[in-house]
Write an enzyme that holds these catalytic residues in place. Structure first.
Site, PDB file in Angstrom:
ATOM      1  N   LYS A 143      34.004  39.124  32.728  1.00 61.24           N
ATOM      2  CA  LYS A 143      35.334  39.521  32.271  1.00 61.24           C
ATOM      3  C   LYS A 143      36.370  38.625  32.924  1.00 61.24           C
ATOM      4  CE  LYS A 143      37.611  43.136  33.959  1.00 61.24           C
ATOM      5  NZ  LYS A 143      38.993  42.677  34.265  1.00 61.24           N
ATOM      6  N   ASP A 164      40.115  40.068  28.914  1.00 61.14           N
ATOM      7  CA  ASP A 164      40.730  41.375  29.138  1.00 61.14           C
ATOM      8  C   ASP A 164      42.223  41.213  29.413  1.00 61.14           C
ATOM      9  OD1 ASP A 164      41.153  44.060  29.831  1.00 61.14           O
ATOM     10  OD2 ASP A 164      40.546  43.720  31.915  1.00 61.14           O
ATOM     11  N   LYS A 184      44.620  43.104  27.475  1.00 57.85           N
ATOM     12  CA  LYS A 184      45.244  44.404  27.172  1.00 57.85           C
ATOM     13  C   LYS A 184      46.580  44.236  26.439  1.00 57.85           C
ATOM     14  CE  LYS A 184      43.270  46.703  31.278  1.00 57.85           C
ATOM     15  NZ  LYS A 184      42.740  45.525  32.004  1.00 57.85           N
ATOM     16  N   ASP A 222      52.305  45.451  22.477  1.00 54.36           N
ATOM     17  CA  ASP A 222      53.640  45.012  22.089  1.00 54.36           C
ATOM     18  C   ASP A 222      53.864  45.442  20.646  1.00 54.36           C
ATOM     19  OD1 ASP A 222      56.134  43.491  21.940  1.00 54.36           O
ATOM     20  OD2 ASP A 222      55.332  42.254  23.557  1.00 54.36           O
ATOM     21  N   THR A 277      40.924  53.607  34.282  1.00 53.90           N
ATOM     22  CA  THR A 277      40.106  54.371  35.222  1.00 53.90           C
ATOM     23  C   THR A 277      40.800  54.568  36.572  1.00 53.90           C
ATOM     24  OG1 THR A 277      38.925  52.302  35.714  1.00 53.90           O
ATOM     25  CG2 THR A 277      37.866  53.842  34.193  1.00 53.90           C
ATOM     26  N   ARG A 304      34.429  44.388  42.157  1.00 55.91           N
ATOM     27  CA  ARG A 304      34.301  44.263  43.608  1.00 55.91           C
ATOM     28  C   ARG A 304      32.932  44.626  44.189  1.00 55.91           C
ATOM     29  NH1 ARG A 304      40.131  47.031  44.290  1.00 55.91           N
ATOM     30  NH2 ARG A 304      39.347  47.920  42.330  1.00 55.91           N
TER      31      ARG A 304
END
Length: 236
Positions: free
Chosen positions: A32, A59, A61, A64, A121, A213
């Protein structure tokens, strides 16, 4: 996009990305590329990573007015990525415009999957009530956005593993459920609020998981990835 875990390349520069990817000895990964990496390094990195044989979830997002999203998606369609996304909160007209832009830019090709974010999340019920002023639960909000996304002609959603089973029942197994917030039991939760292990995510109907991570910050990223992949496979 294949169903192996998607590694979130949340690095600030190309040098760190290449150092990380080179640890995997030429293995084909799903990765990603989000705002942190893309905004600081640009489009050339997409081509470089694709040349290495990796699949890309871009990614960004988008959220608009419909025309802006349509034109932006038309531009993104020229790059060889396997998945892109928008925010479902932009509404059905915006999501339909995104689909139209993607098809225009790709000249009718359906190779790139288009999905929409339901609820992040990192959002917890307190944020949902106090800041978003939701009149329903986070789970119901995510389900509503998923149904709206499907009705708008998109391929799936980003959701937590806590909502994926309900979304699968409402939208079908083929509707993509891409779940971030993935942690092994020994991992810190960081800023994620609605989390699950890879196995639980798959058992709950997730079609893809996104892991950052727990892999990228591990002392041995390759082993961390392999452990997550094994746990994911156990959820079949």
């Amino acid at each position: 996009m294949n169903q192996q875990p998607i590694i979130a390349l949340d690095f600030p520069n190309e040098q760190e990305v290449m150092a990380f990817l080179n640890r995997f000895q030429g293995e084909a990964l799903s990765v990603k590329i989000g705002m942190e990496l893309f905004y600081q390094n640009g489009f050339h990195l997409l081509d470089k990573i694709r040349t290495m044989g990796h699949q890309i979830f871009l990614d960004l997002k988008l959220h608009d007015i419909p025309n802006t999203v349509q034109m932006a998606m038309k531009g993104l369609a020229q790059f060889d990525v396997q998945m892109v996304n928008v925010h479902a909160a932009g509404g059905s007209v915006m999501m339909q415009a995104a689909r139209e832009g993607l098809e225009q830019g790709a000249q009718g090709s359906q190779a790139t999957k288009l999905i929409a974010v339901t609820q992040l999340t990192s959002t917890n019920p307190i944020i949902g009530v106090k800041e978003q002023q939701l009149a329903v639960s986070l789970a119901d909000s995510a389900l509503h956005y998923a149904q709206l996304t499907k009705a708008s002609g998109l391929d799936g959603v980003v959701c937590s593993a806590l909502e994926s089973k309900q979304i699968e029942l409402a939208c079908g197994k083929d509707f993509l459920k891409v779940t971030p917030g993935i942690r092994m039991l020994a991992n810190p939760t960081d800023d994620q609020k609605r989390i699950a292990t890879p196995k639980i995510a798959r058992m709950n109907g997730a079609t893809h998981i996104v892991v950052g991570r727990p892999i990228t910050k591990a002392l041995d990223p390759v082993k961390a990835y392999q452990d997550i992949l094994l746990n994911w496979e156990e959820g079949k």
